[in-house]
Scaffold this active site. Structure first.
Site, PDB file in Angstrom:
ATOM      1  NE  ARG A 250      -3.534   2.335   2.769  1.00 33.84           N
ATOM      2  CZ  ARG A 250      -3.272   3.342   3.587  1.00 33.84           C
ATOM      3  NH1 ARG A 250      -2.326   3.024   4.713  1.00 33.84           N
ATOM      4  NH2 ARG A 250      -4.079   4.398   3.745  1.00 33.84           N
TER       5      ARG A 250
ATOM      6  CD  GLU B 152      -4.467   7.807   9.962  1.00 41.03           C
ATOM      7  OE1 GLU B 152      -3.892   8.626  10.217  1.00 41.03           O
ATOM      8  OE2 GLU B 152      -4.043   6.650  10.575  1.00 41.03           O
TER       9      GLU B 152
ATOM     10  CG  ASN C 296      -5.233   3.678   8.634  1.00 36.49           C
ATOM     11  OD1 ASN C 296      -5.434   2.573   7.794  1.00 36.49           O
ATOM     12  ND2 ASN C 296      -4.710   4.525   8.233  1.00 36.49           N
TER      13      ASN C 296
ATOM     14  CE1 TYR D 199      -1.495   3.803  12.537  1.00 37.88           C
ATOM     15  CE2 TYR D 199       0.557   2.722  13.346  1.00 37.88           C
ATOM     16  CZ  TYR D 199      -0.139   3.236  12.606  1.00 37.88           C
ATOM     17  OH  TYR D 199       0.009   3.476  11.135  1.00 37.88           O
TER      18      TYR D 199
ATOM     19  CG  HIS E 152      -1.090   8.976   3.394  1.00 41.01           C
ATOM     20  ND1 HIS E 152      -1.104   7.718   3.557  1.00 41.01           N
ATOM     21  CD2 HIS E 152      -0.619   9.509   4.570  1.00 41.01           C
ATOM     22  CE1 HIS E 152      -0.727   7.349   4.673  1.00 41.01           C
ATOM     23  NE2 HIS E 152      -0.643   8.583   5.441  1.00 41.01           N
TER      24      HIS E 152
ATOM     25  CD  GLU F  35      -1.312   4.101   8.023  1.00 44.11           C
ATOM     26  OE1 GLU F  35      -1.161   4.298   9.039  1.00 44.11           O
ATOM     27  OE2 GLU F  35      -1.722   4.656   7.164  1.00 44.11           O
TER      28      GLU F  35
HETATM   29  C1  NOJ Z   1      -1.034   6.936  10.374  1.00 40.39           C
HETATM   30  C2  NOJ Z   1      -0.685   7.606   9.231  1.00 40.39           C
HETATM   31  O1  NOJ Z   1      -1.587   7.295   7.929  1.00 40.39           O
HETATM   32  C3  NOJ Z   1       0.631   7.461   8.912  1.00 40.39           C
HETATM   33  O2  NOJ Z   1       0.932   8.715   7.845  1.00 40.39           O
HETATM   34  C4  NOJ Z   1       1.736   7.664  10.061  1.00 40.39           C
HETATM   35  O3  NOJ Z   1       2.799   7.594   9.661  1.00 40.39           O
HETATM   36  C5  NOJ Z   1       1.221   6.454  11.008  1.00 40.39           C
HETATM   37  N1  NOJ Z   1      -0.122   6.735  11.263  1.00 40.39           N
HETATM   38  C6  NOJ Z   1       1.909   6.569  12.378  1.00 40.39           C
HETATM   39  O4  NOJ Z   1       1.665   7.629  12.993  1.00 40.39           O
END
Ligand code: NOJ
Length: 507
Positions: free
Chosen positions: A98, A188, A330, A332, A143, A401
């Protein structure tokens, strides 16, 4: 009766042993990939006719808003080293890669009066190299690197942005759609809208909180939906691909069991990602009720004649609803949320934080990444997937992500632990019937982490930014991910026998 009970007991025990066993299998057809974004890796910021984006302008401001004063001028130099990137993707055994397209490499001033042939040639080279190596290109149209010329006209808060975005997307479908079958329209929305227009953590640093992020949200949703319908009506039949959106989703857990905190955490989730996901994926469409209610109430209290949240008309609701072949998640980390009666003094009004009406905190016992905002909370990932399943009738999900930051070094055991724990949570969610079809690690290689510059490393491969050829080297996590992809299973005890990793000096 006793026999039935015994059989049930044996079955449940077997299932538990299977769940807890150190080797678990991914379903057939499950796809693995890794991700990057144009501004973060390409470099070549003013080469071959490329125009300026808002990040080119931001990183050249004086004083620099970037932590280490760096920029993406060269970044990982993927503009010149993309063949090495594809080689890495091949080494890992990825099913897909991607990447995003830089709008101003294709349309230097953002509009279609000038199409940059050399920009098209660059992405043709990358796409063809991927296909030669049997790796599917997964293309993100936007992006975050908006053409600076369009920002001068207001960028994502000008309703005309939906037309500019459609014109740009059309150029991509026309030039790459014969070979690209996986598309993300926008990466995002919250980071674009809240961080870019409601705050100063992302370009263009507009800081119009309580207003800017909501105008932007409506425009992003409409821009996405227009491009989805364009693909659906004019390209799908010939090109036969899938197109969705990638939404950043944080799990907010209530800080206590009280009803108030549970409602507060739910509101935080609706503001964080529901505001973008609900209009597209819910049965009824439109913004979430909690978001509409809170903003309308506060706006009235603050003397506005109408809600600061723009209305979606009935036809807009219908147009946006269902406009995605998959939900790109996405994700984290997780956070805690609670309600506090003294909130009024806590946040300025109007503001996004005041509208949500909760206090957000971290649990210090959760493992901390190099990024301030990033903690490892795998059960939050599980809860997130379950809520998406329940809220939106089990949509097709692609994890577009997921990843972990360190300060650097090849021996990244904490990243290994993170990936293993998050993939375990994913397997648990799959067991509960969640319809997740693919997983994407962020990131393939170290890159420019926006306002944090090069101080936070997310790569499976390390990039030596001090070497003239931007040398890429696999981290321990790369060998672990490679084995997961090869075997299509997660073996928590797998250890790569890699003298060279252990002997490498930490760079
Ligand atoms: C999400 C974002 O899409 C990406 O650009 C970024 O580097 C990562 N999170 C980590 O922060």
């Amino acid at each position: 009766m006793a026999r039935t009970l015994l059989v049930c007991f044996v079955l449940i025990s077997l299932e538990c042993i299977w769940c807890k066993s150190s080797i678990r299998r991914f379903p057939d057809g499950f796809q693995f990939g890794a991700s990057t974004a144009a501004y973060q890796v390409e470099g070549g910021w003013s080469e071959d006719g490329k125009g300026l984006s808002i990040w080119d302008v931001a990183t050249h401001m004086q004083p620099s808003p970037i932590k280490d004063g760096s920029s993406g001028d060269i970044a990982a130099n993927s503009y010149h080293l993309y063949k090495r990137d594809v080689e890495i993707a091949k080494e890992l055994g990825l099913d897909f890669y991607r990447f995003s397209v830089s709008w101003t490499r294709i349309l230097p001033n953002g509009l279609t009066n000038k199409i940059n042939k050399l920009g098209i040639a660059y992405y043709n080279g990358l796409i063809d190299e991927l296909l030669r190596n049997n790796i599917k290109p997964f293309l993100t149209i936007y992006h975050w690197d908006l053409p600076y010329e369009l920002q001068k006209l207001g960028g994502w808060v000008n309703p005309l942005v939906t037309e500019w975005f459609v014109d740009y997307a059309k150029v991509l479908f026309d030039n790459f759609g014969d070979r690209v079958q996986l598309w993300v329209t926008i990466n995002e929305p919250k980071q674009i809208c809240y961080e870019g227009y409601g705050d100063v953590s992302k370009a263009p640093f507009i800081n119009a909180t309580g207003i800017g992020e909501y105008i932007c949200a409506k425009n992003v949703l409409l821009a996405h939906a227009k491009v989805y319908h364009l693909y659906n009506d004019h390209y799908r039949q010939l090109q036969n691909g899938s197109i969705g959106i990638s939404i950043s989703c944080t799990w907010f857990d209530p800080a206590s069991d009280t009803f108030d905190d549970q409602q507060g955490a739910r509101d935080a989730r609706r503001f964080d990602w529901g505001i973008y996901a609900h209009p597209i994926f819910s049965k009824d469409g439109d913004f979430p009720i909690e978001v509409k209610r809170n903003i309308a109430y506060k706006s009235a209290e603050q003397g506005y004649s109408k809600s600061r949240l723009p209305v979606l008309s009935n036809s807009e609701i219908t147009f946006i609803r269902g406009s995605s072949d998959f939900f790109g998640v996405n994700t984290y980390t997780s956070k805690l949320a609670y309600r506090d009666a003294s909130l009024d003094e806590m946040y300025p009004a109007p503001s996004y934080s005041d509208d949500i009406g909760v206090v957000i905190t971290k649990d210090p016992s959760w493992p901390q990444g190099q990024s301030n905002w990033l903690q490892e909370v795998p059960w939050g990932f599980y809860k997130l997937l379950m809520e998406i399943k329940d809220l939106y009738e089990n949509p097709l999900v692609f994890i577009t992500e997921n990843g972990w930051s360190t300060a650097g070094g090849l021996l990244d055991d904490d990243r290994v632990r993170y990936y293993r724990n998050y993939l375990t949570a994913l397997l648990d969610a799959l067991n509960q019937g969640c319809n997740v079809k693919g997983y994407t690690a962020w990131s393939l290689i170290d890159n420019f982490e926006w306002k944090q510059g090069y101080t936070e490393k997310f790569g499976l491969y390390q990039v030596d930014f001090t070497s003239p050829d931007l040398t890429r080297r696999p981290r321990k996590s790369a060998y672990i991910y490679k084995e997961i992809i090869r075997s299509k299973q997660l073996d928590l005890n797998f250890e790569p026998a890699l003298e060279e990793v252990y002997e490498s000096p930490d760079v």
